[in-house]
Design a protein around this motif. Structure first.
Motif, PDB file in Angstrom:
ATOM      1  N   SER A   1      29.038  40.615  39.728  1.00 50.73           N
ATOM      2  CA  SER A   1      28.665  40.985  38.641  1.00 50.73           C
ATOM      3  C   SER A   1      27.835  39.945  37.792  1.00 50.73           C
ATOM      4  N   ASN A   2      28.254  38.587  38.191  1.00 50.24           N
ATOM      5  CA  ASN A   2      27.493  37.572  37.644  1.00 50.24           C
ATOM      6  C   ASN A   2      27.451  36.465  38.876  1.00 50.24           C
ATOM      7  N   ILE A   3      26.072  36.713  39.596  1.00 47.76           N
ATOM      8  CA  ILE A   3      26.084  35.645  40.824  1.00 47.76           C
ATOM      9  C   ILE A   3      25.897  34.329  40.165  1.00 47.76           C
ATOM     10  N   SER A   4      25.208  34.114  39.419  1.00 49.63           N
ATOM     11  CA  SER A   4      25.250  32.717  38.639  1.00 49.63           C
ATOM     12  C   SER A   4      26.596  32.125  38.536  1.00 49.63           C
ATOM     13  N   ALA A   5      27.384  32.992  37.747  1.00 52.00           N
ATOM     14  CA  ALA A   5      28.900  32.226  37.545  1.00 52.00           C
ATOM     15  C   ALA A   5      29.621  31.981  38.676  1.00 52.00           C
ATOM     16  N   THR A   6      29.616  33.172  39.574  1.00 56.21           N
ATOM     17  CA  THR A   6      30.327  32.794  41.060  1.00 56.21           C
ATOM     18  C   THR A   6      29.859  31.792  41.779  1.00 56.21           C
ATOM     19  N   LYS A   7      28.415  31.749  41.830  1.00 54.15           N
ATOM     20  CA  LYS A   7      27.987  30.447  42.571  1.00 54.15           C
ATOM     21  C   LYS A   7      28.322  28.995  41.879  1.00 54.15           C
ATOM     22  N   ARG A   8      28.492  28.890  40.606  1.00 52.55           N
ATOM     23  CA  ARG A   8      28.988  27.834  39.814  1.00 52.55           C
ATOM     24  C   ARG A   8      30.387  27.581  40.047  1.00 52.55           C
ATOM     25  N   PHE A   9      31.319  28.584  40.319  1.00 50.92           N
ATOM     26  CA  PHE A   9      32.505  28.631  40.489  1.00 50.92           C
ATOM     27  C   PHE A   9      32.895  28.008  42.080  1.00 50.92           C
ATOM     28  N   PHE A  10      32.263  28.558  43.084  1.00 56.24           N
ATOM     29  CA  PHE A  10      32.353  28.001  44.146  1.00 56.24           C
ATOM     30  C   PHE A  10      31.835  26.588  44.603  1.00 56.24           C
ATOM     31  N   GLU A  11      30.813  26.380  43.886  1.00 56.23           N
ATOM     32  CA  GLU A  11      30.356  25.051  44.052  1.00 56.23           C
ATOM     33  C   GLU A  11      31.077  23.792  43.387  1.00 56.23           C
ATOM     34  N   THR A  12      31.701  24.285  42.217  1.00 54.69           N
ATOM     35  CA  THR A  12      32.486  23.342  41.537  1.00 54.69           C
ATOM     36  C   THR A  12      34.139  23.195  42.216  1.00 54.69           C
TER      37      THR A  12
ATOM     38  N   PHE B   1      27.076  37.004  48.225  1.00 55.34           N
ATOM     39  CA  PHE B   1      27.259  37.747  47.243  1.00 55.34           C
ATOM     40  C   PHE B   1      26.063  38.539  46.878  1.00 55.34           C
ATOM     41  N   TYR B   2      26.271  39.887  46.742  1.00 54.80           N
ATOM     42  CA  TYR B   2      25.270  40.825  46.157  1.00 54.80           C
ATOM     43  C   TYR B   2      25.472  41.428  44.907  1.00 54.80           C
ATOM     44  N   LYS B   3      24.575  41.640  44.021  1.00 58.65           N
ATOM     45  CA  LYS B   3      24.770  42.033  42.586  1.00 58.65           C
ATOM     46  C   LYS B   3      25.510  43.442  42.655  1.00 58.65           C
TER      47      LYS B   3
ATOM     48  N   GLU C   1      37.833  35.030  40.945  1.00 57.13           N
ATOM     49  CA  GLU C   1      36.586  34.188  40.704  1.00 57.13           C
ATOM     50  C   GLU C   1      35.867  34.947  39.548  1.00 57.13           C
ATOM     51  N   PRO C   2      34.949  34.159  38.963  1.00 58.62           N
ATOM     52  CA  PRO C   2      34.209  34.940  37.632  1.00 58.62           C
ATOM     53  C   PRO C   2      33.702  36.399  37.815  1.00 58.62           C
ATOM     54  N   SER C   3      33.514  36.909  39.096  1.00 57.71           N
ATOM     55  CA  SER C   3      32.815  38.175  39.185  1.00 57.71           C
ATOM     56  C   SER C   3      34.092  39.101  39.396  1.00 57.71           C
ATOM     57  N   GLY C   4      35.286  38.685  39.428  1.00 53.61           N
ATOM     58  CA  GLY C   4      36.483  39.501  39.584  1.00 53.61           C
ATOM     59  C   GLY C   4      36.881  39.877  40.958  1.00 53.61           C
ATOM     60  N   ASN C   5      36.275  38.879  42.062  1.00 57.70           N
ATOM     61  CA  ASN C   5      36.822  39.211  43.242  1.00 57.70           C
ATOM     62  C   ASN C   5      38.040  38.309  43.600  1.00 57.70           C
ATOM     63  N   GLU C   6      39.183  38.634  44.342  1.00 60.30           N
ATOM     64  CA  GLU C   6      40.219  37.827  44.737  1.00 60.30           C
ATOM     65  C   GLU C   6      40.229  37.354  45.992  1.00 60.30           C
ATOM     66  N   PHE C   7      40.389  36.155  45.914  1.00 66.56           N
ATOM     67  CA  PHE C   7      40.852  35.193  47.254  1.00 66.56           C
ATOM     68  C   PHE C   7      42.158  34.590  47.130  1.00 66.56           C
ATOM     69  N   ALA C   8      42.429  34.075  48.230  1.00 64.64           N
ATOM     70  CA  ALA C   8      43.739  33.136  48.222  1.00 64.64           C
ATOM     71  C   ALA C   8      43.631  31.719  48.875  1.00 64.64           C
ATOM     72  N   VAL C   9      44.320  30.754  48.737  1.00 63.06           N
ATOM     73  CA  VAL C   9      44.377  29.575  49.302  1.00 63.06           C
ATOM     74  C   VAL C   9      45.894  29.564  49.822  1.00 63.06           C
ATOM     75  N   TRP C  10      45.908  28.867  51.117  1.00 56.36           N
ATOM     76  CA  TRP C  10      47.298  28.584  51.698  1.00 56.36           C
ATOM     77  C   TRP C  10      47.359  27.299  52.376  1.00 56.36           C
ATOM     78  N   THR C  11      48.607  27.133  52.781  1.00 55.56           N
ATOM     79  CA  THR C  11      48.707  25.730  53.485  1.00 55.56           C
ATOM     80  C   THR C  11      50.042  25.984  54.346  1.00 55.56           C
ATOM     81  N   LEU C  12      50.008  25.247  55.194  1.00 55.61           N
ATOM     82  CA  LEU C  12      51.043  25.301  56.223  1.00 55.61           C
ATOM     83  C   LEU C  12      52.627  24.922  55.597  1.00 55.61           C
ATOM     84  N   GLU C  13      53.687  25.258  55.710  1.00 59.87           N
ATOM     85  CA  GLU C  13      54.859  24.888  55.401  1.00 59.87           C
ATOM     86  C   GLU C  13      55.098  23.329  55.588  1.00 59.87           C
TER      87      GLU C  13
END
Length: 119
Positions: free
Chosen positions: A14-25, A50-52, A104-116
């Protein structure tokens, strides 16, 4: 041979510029814009864009969950938070690893994982 292998993924934003800034940062991703309604990323394990759209990709509503891998889960959690991500599921353990989920800022869910970690 790369025939019929996963190659590209697209997400609504919904907010491509905010989503880009988040992933860049948060993850140092770089983007290529294709007009004002689409931006693409590459070299992140799986290319995509990411599409509008006002839609959101969340596992609870049937969307696939994309999971990023890290060597330092706690540091990645702090990076996501400081970049403006919302932690939707705090760090938890599962057989073979640990992970957290974020929005992330547009509301999409992601996850981050690591090995035990071995004790």
């Amino acid at each position: 041979m790369r025939h019929l292998k996963l190659n590209y993924v697209e997400f609504p934003a919904s907010n491509i510029s905010a989503t880009k800034r988040f992933f860049e940062t948060a993850f140092a991703w770089t983007f290529t814009d294709y007009g004002s309604d689409y931006t693409a990323f590459s070299d992140q394990g799986l290319d995509g864009g990411f599409y509008k759209s006002e839609l959101q990709a969340k596992a609870a509503t049937g969307s696939a969950l994309l999971v990023l891998k890290t060597d330092d889960l706690e540091a990645s959690l702090e990076t996501v938070k400081s970049a403006g991500g919302l932690i939707s599921t705090d760090i938890f353990s599962f057989p073979g690893g640990r992970r957290f989920h974020f929005i992330e800022p547009s509301g999409n869910e992601f996850a981050v994982w690591t090995l035990e970690q071995s004790a």
